[in-house]
Design an enzyme around this catalytic site. Structure first.
Site, PDB file in Angstrom:
ATOM      1  N   GLY A  14       0.787  -1.229   0.000  1.00  0.00           N
ATOM      2  CA  GLY A  14       0.000   0.000   0.000  1.00  0.00           C
ATOM      3  C   GLY A  14       0.814   1.269   0.000  1.00  0.00           C
ATOM      4  O   GLY A  14       0.368   2.289   0.520  1.00  0.00           O
ATOM      5  N   ASN A  16       1.508   3.206  -2.562  1.00  0.00           N
ATOM      6  CA  ASN A  16       0.792   4.209  -3.363  1.00  0.00           C
ATOM      7  C   ASN A  16      -0.490   4.657  -2.672  1.00  0.00           C
ATOM      8  O   ASN A  16      -0.872   5.827  -2.755  1.00  0.00           O
ATOM      9  CB  ASN A  16       0.492   3.686  -4.774  1.00  0.00           C
ATOM     10  CG  ASN A  16       1.653   3.937  -5.715  1.00  0.00           C
ATOM     11  OD1 ASN A  16       2.055   5.067  -5.937  1.00  0.00           O
ATOM     12  ND2 ASN A  16       2.204   2.868  -6.263  1.00  0.00           N
ATOM     13  N   LYS A  64     -15.282 -15.204 -10.923  1.00  0.00           N
ATOM     14  CA  LYS A  64     -14.775 -13.833 -10.909  1.00  0.00           C
ATOM     15  C   LYS A  64     -15.933 -12.844 -10.909  1.00  0.00           C
ATOM     16  O   LYS A  64     -15.917 -11.846 -10.187  1.00  0.00           O
ATOM     17  CB  LYS A  64     -13.888 -13.612 -12.138  1.00  0.00           C
ATOM     18  CG  LYS A  64     -13.326 -12.207 -12.250  1.00  0.00           C
ATOM     19  CD  LYS A  64     -12.367 -12.097 -13.423  1.00  0.00           C
ATOM     20  CE  LYS A  64     -11.679 -10.758 -13.444  1.00  0.00           C
ATOM     21  NZ  LYS A  64     -10.392 -10.797 -14.115  1.00  0.00           N
ATOM     22  N   MET A  89      -3.355  -6.672  -7.848  1.00  0.00           N
ATOM     23  CA  MET A  89      -2.759  -7.693  -8.702  1.00  0.00           C
ATOM     24  C   MET A  89      -3.788  -8.588  -9.392  1.00  0.00           C
ATOM     25  O   MET A  89      -3.568  -9.790  -9.537  1.00  0.00           O
ATOM     26  CB  MET A  89      -1.765  -8.535  -7.899  1.00  0.00           C
ATOM     27  CG  MET A  89      -0.608  -7.711  -7.384  1.00  0.00           C
ATOM     28  SD  MET A  89       0.075  -6.639  -8.657  1.00  0.00           S
ATOM     29  CE  MET A  89       1.789  -6.910  -8.469  1.00  0.00           C
ATOM     30  N   ARG A  90      -4.908  -8.002  -9.809  1.00  0.00           N
ATOM     31  CA  ARG A  90      -5.929  -8.763 -10.527  1.00  0.00           C
ATOM     32  C   ARG A  90      -6.344  -7.983 -11.765  1.00  0.00           C
ATOM     33  O   ARG A  90      -6.391  -6.758 -11.726  1.00  0.00           O
ATOM     34  CB  ARG A  90      -7.178  -8.952  -9.671  1.00  0.00           C
ATOM     35  CG  ARG A  90      -6.952  -9.478  -8.297  1.00  0.00           C
ATOM     36  CD  ARG A  90      -8.260  -9.823  -7.623  1.00  0.00           C
ATOM     37  NE  ARG A  90      -8.905 -10.952  -8.264  1.00  0.00           N
ATOM     38  CZ  ARG A  90      -8.462 -12.205  -8.182  1.00  0.00           C
ATOM     39  NH1 ARG A  90      -7.394 -12.490  -7.484  1.00  0.00           N
ATOM     40  NH2 ARG A  90      -9.087 -13.174  -8.795  1.00  0.00           N
ATOM     41  N   LEU A  91      -6.669  -8.718 -12.808  1.00  0.00           N
ATOM     42  CA  LEU A  91      -7.276  -8.072 -13.973  1.00  0.00           C
ATOM     43  C   LEU A  91      -8.725  -7.757 -13.614  1.00  0.00           C
ATOM     44  O   LEU A  91      -9.451  -8.629 -13.148  1.00  0.00           O
ATOM     45  CB  LEU A  91      -7.255  -9.014 -15.186  1.00  0.00           C
ATOM     46  CG  LEU A  91      -6.071  -8.923 -16.123  1.00  0.00           C
ATOM     47  CD1 LEU A  91      -6.239  -9.910 -17.264  1.00  0.00           C
ATOM     48  CD2 LEU A  91      -5.883  -7.520 -16.678  1.00  0.00           C
ATOM     49  N   HIS A 108       1.391   1.824 -13.166  1.00  0.00           N
ATOM     50  CA  HIS A 108       2.209   0.662 -13.548  1.00  0.00           C
ATOM     51  C   HIS A 108       3.678   1.083 -13.587  1.00  0.00           C
ATOM     52  O   HIS A 108       4.006   2.141 -14.123  1.00  0.00           O
ATOM     53  CB  HIS A 108       1.762   0.150 -14.923  1.00  0.00           C
ATOM     54  CG  HIS A 108       2.484  -1.077 -15.346  1.00  0.00           C
ATOM     55  ND1 HIS A 108       2.205  -2.329 -14.823  1.00  0.00           N
ATOM     56  CD2 HIS A 108       3.499  -1.252 -16.222  1.00  0.00           C
ATOM     57  CE1 HIS A 108       3.023  -3.224 -15.379  1.00  0.00           C
ATOM     58  NE2 HIS A 108       3.813  -2.589 -16.223  1.00  0.00           N
TER      59      HIS A 108
END
Length: 194
Positions: A14, A16, A64, A89-91, A108
Site C-alpha cells: 500500500g 501508493n 470472478k 494484482m488482478r485483472l 504501472h
C-alpha cells in the site's frame, strides 16, 4: 473536503495508497479500500487513515463475476465515483469495467506499452533497458493496455538491482499518481459527461 468519493484497490504493502492519502488537497475523498489479499499490510494503513475496508479472497467466490458483483455492490454503497488501482494484482473484469467505464485508473511501474504485467521492474532489468518509468492509465479488459494518461521516465543506473530501481520508481509513483488523480477528477467535475 471534496464531495467526490473514490476507492483504492490494492493487494500489497500500500505504498501508493499511503501516498494518495498523504497528498494535500486531494480532489476526492478516499472512502474505501478494496483488498483481495486478507492479511496484506495495506489493510493496516487504511485503518490508520480511518478508511473503511472491504477485504475478500476472490477464491472464496464461485466465479470472478460473483466476486466482482460483491465488490460492485460495496463500492456503490459507499457512493464511489472513481476507482484507483494501486498495486491491485488482478485483472478487472467486465462487471466493474462496465459499471465504471472511464473511471478506473491504474499505475504501472514501466513506460507502457513496454513491460506490461507482473514484474515490470525485473523485465526492464533483464532486457538491458537504460530507461524505464511509470505510467498512469485508464484500464480496459487487457493487461496494462488501456489509454495512457501520463508517463514519467526513470533512468536505469549501471549496477541497479530490482530493489534499488524499485525505490526510485516508487518515488516517482508517489508524486505522479496523486497529481494525475487530481487533474482527472477536477477536469471531470468541470466538464461532466452527460
Amino acid at each position: 473536503m471534496s464531495n467526490v468519493k473514490a476507492a483504492v484497490f490494492a493487494s500489497g504493502t500500500g505504498s501508493n495508497f499511503e501516498a494518495i492519502m498523504n497528498s494535500e488537497n486531494l480532489a476526492c475523498e478516499i472512502v474505501l479500500l478494496v483488498c483481495d489479499k486478507p492479511g496484506a499490510s495495506v489493510i493496516e494503513k487504511a485503518e490508520r487513515f480511518g478508511v473503511q475496508t472491504f477485504v475478500a479472497n476472490p477464491k472464496a467466490y464461485a466465479s470472478k463475476s460473483e466476486y466482482e458483483a460483491e465488490v460492485l455492490k460495496t463500492v456503490r454503497e459507499f457512493g464511489v465515483e472513481w476507482i484507483f488501482l494501486a498495486g491491485y494484482m488482478r485483472l478487472v473484469g467486465v462487471t466493474l469495467l462496465e459499471a465504471y467505464e472511464g473511471k478506473i485508473l491504474n499505475i504501472h511501474p514501466s513506460l507502457l506499452p513496454a513491460f506490461p504485467g507482473k514484474d515490470a521492474i525485473g523485465q526492464a532489468l533483464q532486457s538491458g533497458a537504460t530507461v524505464t518509468g511509470v505510467t498512469v492509465h485508464f484500464i480496459d479488459e487487457g493487461m496494462d493496455t488501456g489509454p495512457i494518461i501520463a508517463q514519467e521516465k526513470v533512468t536505469v543506473m549501471p549496477g541497479d538491482t530490482e530493489e534499488s530501481l524499485k525505490v526510485r520508481i516508487q518515488q516517482v509513483e508517489h508524486a505522479l499518481y496523486p497529481r494525475v488523480i487530481n487533474n482527472i477528477v477536477r477536469r471531470a467535475s468541470l466538464y461532466p459527461v452527460k
